[in-house]
Design a protein around this motif. Sequence first.
Motif, short mmCIF file in Angstrom:
data_model
loop_
_atom_site.label_atom_id
_atom_site.label_comp_id
_atom_site.label_asym_id
_atom_site.label_seq_id
_atom_site.Cartn_x
_atom_site.Cartn_y
_atom_site.Cartn_z
N LEU A 122 -13.93 -37.96 32.73
CA LEU A 122 -15.09 -38.40 33.52
C LEU A 122 -16.27 -37.45 33.32
N ALA A 123 -15.99 -36.15 33.22
CA ALA A 123 -17.07 -35.18 32.98
C ALA A 123 -17.69 -35.41 31.61
N GLY A 124 -16.84 -35.69 30.60
CA GLY A 124 -17.36 -35.98 29.27
C GLY A 124 -18.22 -37.22 29.25
N LEU A 125 -17.81 -38.24 30.00
CA LEU A 125 -18.60 -39.48 30.08
C LEU A 125 -19.96 -39.24 30.73
N ALA A 126 -20.01 -38.27 31.67
CA ALA A 126 -21.24 -38.02 32.42
C ALA A 126 -22.22 -37.14 31.65
N ILE A 127 -21.77 -36.48 30.57
CA ILE A 127 -22.64 -35.57 29.82
C ILE A 127 -23.29 -36.32 28.67
N PRO A 128 -24.61 -36.45 28.64
CA PRO A 128 -25.28 -37.05 27.48
C PRO A 128 -25.17 -36.12 26.27
N LYS A 129 -24.76 -36.66 25.12
CA LYS A 129 -24.56 -35.82 23.94
C LYS A 129 -25.85 -35.18 23.45
N ASN A 130 -26.99 -35.84 23.74
CA ASN A 130 -28.26 -35.32 23.21
C ASN A 130 -28.75 -34.06 23.92
N ILE A 131 -28.11 -33.70 25.06
CA ILE A 131 -28.55 -32.48 25.74
C ILE A 131 -27.79 -31.25 25.25
N LEU A 132 -26.76 -31.46 24.45
CA LEU A 132 -26.00 -30.33 23.92
C LEU A 132 -26.76 -29.69 22.77
N PRO A 133 -26.65 -28.36 22.63
CA PRO A 133 -27.39 -27.67 21.56
C PRO A 133 -27.01 -28.12 20.16
N ALA A 134 -25.76 -28.57 19.97
CA ALA A 134 -25.32 -29.03 18.65
C ALA A 134 -24.43 -30.26 18.81
N SER A 135 -24.44 -31.10 17.78
CA SER A 135 -23.60 -32.29 17.82
C SER A 135 -22.14 -31.90 17.64
N ILE A 136 -21.30 -32.45 18.47
CA ILE A 136 -19.87 -32.15 18.40
C ILE A 136 -19.10 -33.41 18.71
N GLY A 137 -18.01 -33.61 18.02
CA GLY A 137 -17.23 -34.82 18.22
C GLY A 137 -15.78 -34.61 17.84
N LEU A 138 -15.01 -35.66 17.93
CA LEU A 138 -13.58 -35.61 17.61
C LEU A 138 -13.38 -35.88 16.13
N ASP A 139 -13.13 -34.84 15.36
CA ASP A 139 -12.86 -34.96 13.93
C ASP A 139 -11.37 -35.27 13.76
N PRO A 140 -11.01 -36.43 13.15
CA PRO A 140 -9.60 -36.77 12.97
C PRO A 140 -8.80 -35.70 12.25
N GLU A 141 -9.43 -35.02 11.28
CA GLU A 141 -8.72 -33.97 10.53
C GLU A 141 -8.37 -32.80 11.44
N VAL A 142 -9.28 -32.43 12.32
CA VAL A 142 -9.02 -31.33 13.25
C VAL A 142 -7.92 -31.72 14.23
N ILE A 143 -8.00 -32.95 14.73
CA ILE A 143 -6.99 -33.44 15.68
C ILE A 143 -5.61 -33.42 15.03
N LEU A 144 -5.54 -33.94 13.80
CA LEU A 144 -4.25 -34.11 13.13
C LEU A 144 -3.67 -32.78 12.66
N ASN A 145 -4.50 -31.88 12.13
CA ASN A 145 -3.99 -30.66 11.51
C ASN A 145 -4.00 -29.44 12.42
N LEU A 146 -4.68 -29.52 13.55
CA LEU A 146 -4.73 -28.37 14.46
C LEU A 146 -4.11 -28.70 15.82
N PHE A 147 -4.68 -29.68 16.51
CA PHE A 147 -4.22 -29.98 17.87
C PHE A 147 -2.80 -30.57 17.89
N LEU A 148 -2.50 -31.49 16.95
CA LEU A 148 -1.20 -32.14 16.96
C LEU A 148 -0.04 -31.15 16.77
N PRO A 149 -0.07 -30.26 15.75
CA PRO A 149 1.03 -29.29 15.64
C PRO A 149 1.12 -28.34 16.82
N ILE A 150 0.00 -28.00 17.44
CA ILE A 150 0.03 -27.13 18.62
C ILE A 150 0.78 -27.80 19.76
N LEU A 151 0.47 -29.08 20.02
CA LEU A 151 1.12 -29.80 21.12
C LEU A 151 2.61 -29.98 20.87
#
Length: 540
Positions: free
Chosen positions: A60-89
Amino acid sequence: MSSFLINTLSSPHLEQTSTTSSSSGFTGLVSTLIILLIVATGVALITRKLRISYVVGLVLAGLAIPKNILPASIGLDPEVILNLFLPILIFEASVNTDISRLRSTIKPILLLAGPGVVLSASITAVLLKFGVNLAWITACAVSVILTITDTVSVIAAFRSVIVPRALSTIVEGESLFNDGVAIVLLSIITTIFTKGSFTIAEGVQQLFIAFVGGSVLGLVLGYLCVGLFKQLDDALSTILLTVAVALGTFQIGNALGVSSAIAVMIAGLVIGNLGFRQTSAPTEVSLLNFWEYAAFGANTFIFLLVGLEVDPQSLFNSTPIALVAILAYQIGRVISIYPLLYFLSFFERPIPLRWQHILILGNVKGSLSMALTLSLPFSLPDRAQVVTLVFSTVLLSLVGQGSSLSWFVKKLNLSKPSASKQKLENLQLTLITSKAAQRELASLLESGILPKSLYEELFASYQAKVATSEIELRDLYNQTAHEQIDIDEERANLGSTYRRLYLAEKVAINDAIRKGLIADDTGHAYLKVLNEKLLSLRED
């Protein structure tokens, strides 16, 4: 001409411009991460205050934050999710799984995590195909993703009420193996889509390579890590080693064409059950704490970035379809749980029907489902719709099922509170209220509102209640220790009390070492004893 381009591109002016741009981009990324960490901290405080799910608050917090107010663009990179977050979990769940606890319940766990996953996914795929009008290959992929359960939400519900230990073991074990099986099935579905054709023989071959190859790789790297543990008894070095093994196993599995998820899971089981025995108690505590923080951080960023990535309007519009998806995977779960466990009852001790209800009601979705959704091929039919659908399904599942699970567990009355537990809680209640009243009396006396004579009279009456309750509590604890009455409940009560006391002692010792009040050797020796006591509570 070419030499001109080379000289121009390598000129100091352009190099300086490129360096400045790169530095500015990196600074913006760091600033964005800091903002997200602050938001996550605020969400943690608010959700604890309101007693709602932390991950729901993150989305809900992420939905409420407009992406254009952040200093840099950031998003969910499938490669990062698959090769970093998935093995950690996966690795964090594995190292915290006690194999000795799984032995008594291994048959229902393997039955539900193997045939149960296939049956549930098949039924869900058919319902999604005709209920949501997805392509067959897409419906199969989504159905496998939605068979994965979020153990964290279920175990969190168990903490609010005493449940049989065997049920908790079945939930944790089934979820762990369920994840591995589902990831392998998803890889086969992805291969079918990319190749365009697939024979049964190829499917069996890929399953064999995935499971056997992944298991062998996990065993080899896990035992190698155990051998290195014998040489290293330093918390920082062993933490680095486990990180290298968790992430490295996943990459090696990908390179060899075996199941990376199975390999990481097996390596985690070996390290958690054999490697930790080769280390000292302080090192083991540090390892467990580190991986708990790592998994918490991975979950935090996945859910927060999901809120940033998904369009709120699209999420709202997909709610009806998400409800259909929840109904579909719950029907699949019902048809897989009741018949399979009924069949098992002919060969094994029957699983109580109320436990089976929990296995169905606890079918909550979480971060792993979202991580796998992002790893789907970009050319998969209706991929954009699927991403929004799964995100919306996970959010509704966490809000609906996750929030109500504790209530259902209590209503099913899985473990009736004993007379000794009720007496214990009543005595604790008397102590809490009497001491709170004494503190208020002291405040009234100090402010001059209450005469000293009346203060002493009232204080003495409460002190009599405190003294009586403390004597009865001591007798009750002694009775529990000698007669072993309601051991699971009393261990839970005493364990939480001792854990708080040991942690308070650790804080005091670390503070004394930092101030130079005691020698490092003396303090660390006692810290080692406290860590061993904390580990013994965890094993209980």
